[in-house]
Enzyme design. Structure first.
Site, PDB file in Angstrom:
ATOM      1  N   CYS A 115      -1.279   6.515  10.127  1.00  0.00           N
ATOM      2  CA  CYS A 115       0.055   5.871  10.073  1.00  0.00           C
ATOM      3  C   CYS A 115       1.149   6.759  10.660  1.00  0.00           C
ATOM      4  O   CYS A 115       2.221   6.269  11.025  1.00  0.00           O
ATOM      5  CB  CYS A 115       0.399   5.489   8.639  1.00  0.00           C
ATOM      6  SG  CYS A 115      -0.769   4.285   7.976  1.00  0.00           S
ATOM      7  N   HIS A 262       7.797   3.763   8.243  1.00  0.00           N
ATOM      8  CA  HIS A 262       6.471   3.168   8.352  1.00  0.00           C
ATOM      9  C   HIS A 262       6.358   2.029   7.333  1.00  0.00           C
ATOM     10  O   HIS A 262       6.984   2.063   6.276  1.00  0.00           O
ATOM     11  CB  HIS A 262       5.393   4.226   8.095  1.00  0.00           C
ATOM     12  CG  HIS A 262       4.025   3.639   8.095  1.00  0.00           C
ATOM     13  ND1 HIS A 262       3.534   2.964   9.176  1.00  0.00           N
ATOM     14  CD2 HIS A 262       3.074   3.576   7.127  1.00  0.00           C
ATOM     15  CE1 HIS A 262       2.327   2.513   8.878  1.00  0.00           C
ATOM     16  NE2 HIS A 262       2.022   2.866   7.654  1.00  0.00           N
ATOM     17  N   ASN A 292       0.608  -3.681   7.211  1.00  0.00           N
ATOM     18  CA  ASN A 292       0.608  -2.301   7.710  1.00  0.00           C
ATOM     19  C   ASN A 292      -0.193  -2.262   9.008  1.00  0.00           C
ATOM     20  O   ASN A 292      -1.412  -2.430   8.987  1.00  0.00           O
ATOM     21  CB  ASN A 292      -0.022  -1.395   6.639  1.00  0.00           C
ATOM     22  CG  ASN A 292      -0.089   0.060   7.053  1.00  0.00           C
ATOM     23  OD1 ASN A 292       0.163   0.413   8.209  1.00  0.00           O
ATOM     24  ND2 ASN A 292      -0.440   0.916   6.112  1.00  0.00           N
TER      25      ASN A 292
HETATM   26  N1  COA Z   1      -5.451  -9.197  -5.594  1.00  0.00           N
HETATM   27  C1  COA Z   1      -5.468  -9.320  -6.924  1.00  0.00           C
HETATM   28  N2  COA Z   1      -5.702  -8.302  -7.758  1.00  0.00           N
HETATM   29  C2  COA Z   1      -5.931  -7.093  -7.217  1.00  0.00           C
HETATM   30  C3  COA Z   1      -5.916  -6.895  -5.822  1.00  0.00           C
HETATM   31  C4  COA Z   1      -5.678  -8.003  -4.997  1.00  0.00           C
HETATM   32  N3  COA Z   1      -5.634  -7.921  -3.662  1.00  0.00           N
HETATM   33  N4  COA Z   1      -6.172  -5.584  -5.577  1.00  0.00           N
HETATM   34  C5  COA Z   1      -6.325  -4.988  -6.758  1.00  0.00           C
HETATM   35  N5  COA Z   1      -6.175  -5.886  -7.745  1.00  0.00           N
HETATM   36  C6  COA Z   1      -6.261  -5.667  -9.180  1.00  0.00           C
HETATM   37  C7  COA Z   1      -7.088  -4.465  -9.541  1.00  0.00           C
HETATM   38  O1  COA Z   1      -8.443  -4.789  -9.604  1.00  0.00           O
HETATM   39  C8  COA Z   1      -6.513  -4.099 -10.884  1.00  0.00           C
HETATM   40  O2  COA Z   1      -7.068  -4.946 -11.861  1.00  0.00           O
HETATM   41  P1  COA Z   1      -7.402  -4.399 -13.342  1.00  0.00           P
HETATM   42  O3  COA Z   1      -6.074  -3.989 -13.904  1.00  0.00           O
HETATM   43  O4  COA Z   1      -8.002  -5.590 -13.995  1.00  0.00           O
HETATM   44  O5  COA Z   1      -8.334  -3.258 -13.142  1.00  0.00           O
HETATM   45  C9  COA Z   1      -5.037  -4.452 -10.771  1.00  0.00           C
HETATM   46  O6  COA Z   1      -4.950  -5.374  -9.686  1.00  0.00           O
HETATM   47  C10 COA Z   1      -4.158  -3.257 -10.492  1.00  0.00           C
HETATM   48  O7  COA Z   1      -4.727  -2.508  -9.433  1.00  0.00           O
HETATM   49  P2  COA Z   1      -4.087  -1.168  -8.942  1.00  0.00           P
HETATM   50  O8  COA Z   1      -4.900  -0.665  -7.803  1.00  0.00           O
HETATM   51  O9  COA Z   1      -3.843  -0.266 -10.111  1.00  0.00           O
HETATM   52  O10 COA Z   1      -2.678  -1.711  -8.416  1.00  0.00           O
HETATM   53  P3  COA Z   1      -1.413  -0.916  -7.940  1.00  0.00           P
HETATM   54  O11 COA Z   1      -0.251  -1.331  -8.729  1.00  0.00           O
HETATM   55  O12 COA Z   1      -1.670   0.542  -7.785  1.00  0.00           O
HETATM   56  O13 COA Z   1      -1.188  -1.517  -6.488  1.00  0.00           O
HETATM   57  C11 COA Z   1      -1.495  -1.014  -4.172  1.00  0.00           C
HETATM   58  C12 COA Z   1      -2.165  -1.334  -5.504  1.00  0.00           C
HETATM   59  C13 COA Z   1      -2.591  -0.773  -3.168  1.00  0.00           C
HETATM   60  C14 COA Z   1      -0.660  -2.217  -3.749  1.00  0.00           C
HETATM   61  C15 COA Z   1      -0.574   0.214  -4.336  1.00  0.00           C
HETATM   62  O14 COA Z   1      -1.236   1.226  -5.022  1.00  0.00           O
HETATM   63  C16 COA Z   1      -0.138   0.723  -3.016  1.00  0.00           C
HETATM   64  O15 COA Z   1       0.480   0.030  -2.234  1.00  0.00           O
HETATM   65  N6  COA Z   1      -0.390   2.001  -2.721  1.00  0.00           N
HETATM   66  C17 COA Z   1      -0.070   2.556  -1.446  1.00  0.00           C
HETATM   67  C18 COA Z   1      -1.030   2.055  -0.451  1.00  0.00           C
HETATM   68  C19 COA Z   1      -0.655   2.433   0.935  1.00  0.00           C
HETATM   69  O16 COA Z   1       0.489   2.552   1.223  1.00  0.00           O
HETATM   70  N7  COA Z   1      -1.653   2.608   1.794  1.00  0.00           N
HETATM   71  C20 COA Z   1      -1.463   2.902   3.167  1.00  0.00           C
HETATM   72  C21 COA Z   1      -0.763   4.199   3.316  1.00  0.00           C
HETATM   73  S1  COA Z   1      -0.410   4.597   4.919  1.00  0.00           S
END
Ligand code: COA
Length: 335
Positions: A115, A262, A292
């Protein structure tokens, strides 16, 4: 004689026409429009059609950038291609662009940095121009994520975030000494390299072959991500590096006309804006439409912000990125 300042002379982008909405994803995996929008801000993204590849999008973006700059292909004397999703394991996309555009035997660099790829590339191009090494550099950021993502429920946390696109810039010496790239800072910290990674196929220690059937069947071939770690680190590093480039020039956030962050997660960018005390009207986001797009994001955003009249000649603009590696960086420009 002082070195000329480097400036973005032209911008171009290519977005595949196929729109994939959150609703479309619900037909492939257990997810919902509400979950995706609430957690990331993404409403839809683009996926390539079968006949498209990374470098074919890069070529289209490059043509648009050259037209925008008023630069003929024959004037380009260096290619820098940033991507984490090249068409081939090797060679890189740079030589494919050289071939397709019929450019001379100019150098073609391929860089990674995920990224942060485009801001790393901007710093390279800036240094090359100021050193007098090259005169007109074609910098491309392109990604085809859709072919490398797990589209089942197993991959939903990552898959919903990403989209395909390419963006390009032509960089050359500025004819106005006040305009152009003022400064840039790039960083890396490999401590958490495996927190956001695609580790298979690969040549890592203790593997007898770079990919095997079990890697495919178990899903190890897809990216892995510690989302919360990425989130927390991004909201720390992005404001830090913006402050660094501003301080280098004796400027402050109040001097910024536009911040181009980004686009990994709308919540990350809202947090970054809050921490920097910058009004959200001065932060351009388009993750809602494209997800993204990794190395393509910064040129896409710059071009869109300019088209919307959010960036004018003479404005102070900062592009900032954070991604896998971890790598991060910022480029400060007088537009
Ligand atoms: N749809 C529905 N539910 C989903 C899901 C989806 N696409 N993806 C994950 N879940 C669920 C998980 O299984 C989890 O369920 P559980 O509580 O029953 O175990 C719940 O949602 C929470 O998951 P979690 O991973 O803890 O969510 P989060 O609040 O951390 O959000 C992201 C996840 C990925 C959106 C967030 O962490 C994020 O954006 N991080 C940065 C990612 C990023 O920027 N990446 C690229 C960098 S360059």
């Amino acid at each position: 004689m002082t070195a000329p300042r480097a400036r973005i002379l032209g911008l171009g982008s290519y977005l595949p026409p196929r729109v994939v909405t959150n609703h479309d994803l619900t037909k492939m995996m257990d997810t919902s429009h509400e979950w995706i929008v609430e957690r990331s801000g993404v409403e839809e993204r683009r996926w390539v059609d079968p006949e498209e590849g990374n470098h074919t999008m890069g070529v289209k973006a490059a043509r648009a950038a050259m037209a925008d700059a008023g630069v003929e292909p024959g004037e380009i004397d260096c290619i820098i291609y940033a991507t984490l999703s090249p068409d081939y394991y090797f060679p890189g996309c740079g030589v494919l662009v050289q071939r397709d555009l019929g450019l001379g035997h100019i150098p073609a660099y391929d860089i990674r940095q995920q990224c942060s790829g485009f801001v790393y590339g901007l710093q390279m191009a800036d240094a090359f121009i100021r050193a007098g090494q090259y005169q007109k550099i074609l910098l491309i950021g392109g990604e085809v994520h859709s072919r490398g993502l797990d589209k089942s429920t197993r991959g939903r946390t990552i898959t919903v975030l990403f989209g395909d696109a390419a963006g390009a810039a032509v960089i050359g010496a500025s004819d106005d000494p006040a305009r152009g790239i003022l400064t840039s800072r790039m960083h890396s910290d490999g401590t958490d390299a495996e927190c956001l990674a695609m580790q298979y196929p690969g040549m890592a220690p203790n593997r007898d072959v770079f990919v095997n059937l079990d890697d495919v069947e178990s899903g190890r071939i897809f990216p892995n991500m510690d989302g919360q770690k990425v989130f927390k680190t991004a909201v720390k590093r992005m404001p830090q590096v913006v402050q660094e480039v501003l301080a280098d020039q004796g400027l402050t956030v109040a001097d910024l006309a536009m911040l181009i962050p980004h686009q990994a997660n709308l919540r990350i960018n809202e947090m970054v804006a809050k921490l920097l005390h910058i009004d959200e009207s001065k932060v351009h986001n388009n993750i809602q439409k494209y997800g993204n797009t990794t190395a393509a994001t910064i040129p896409l955003c710059l071009e869109e912000a300019r088209a919307l009249g959010k960036i004018h000649p003479g404005d102070l603009v900062c592009a900032v990125a954070f991604g896998s590696g971890f790598t991060w960086g910022a480029v400060l420009m007088r537009w």
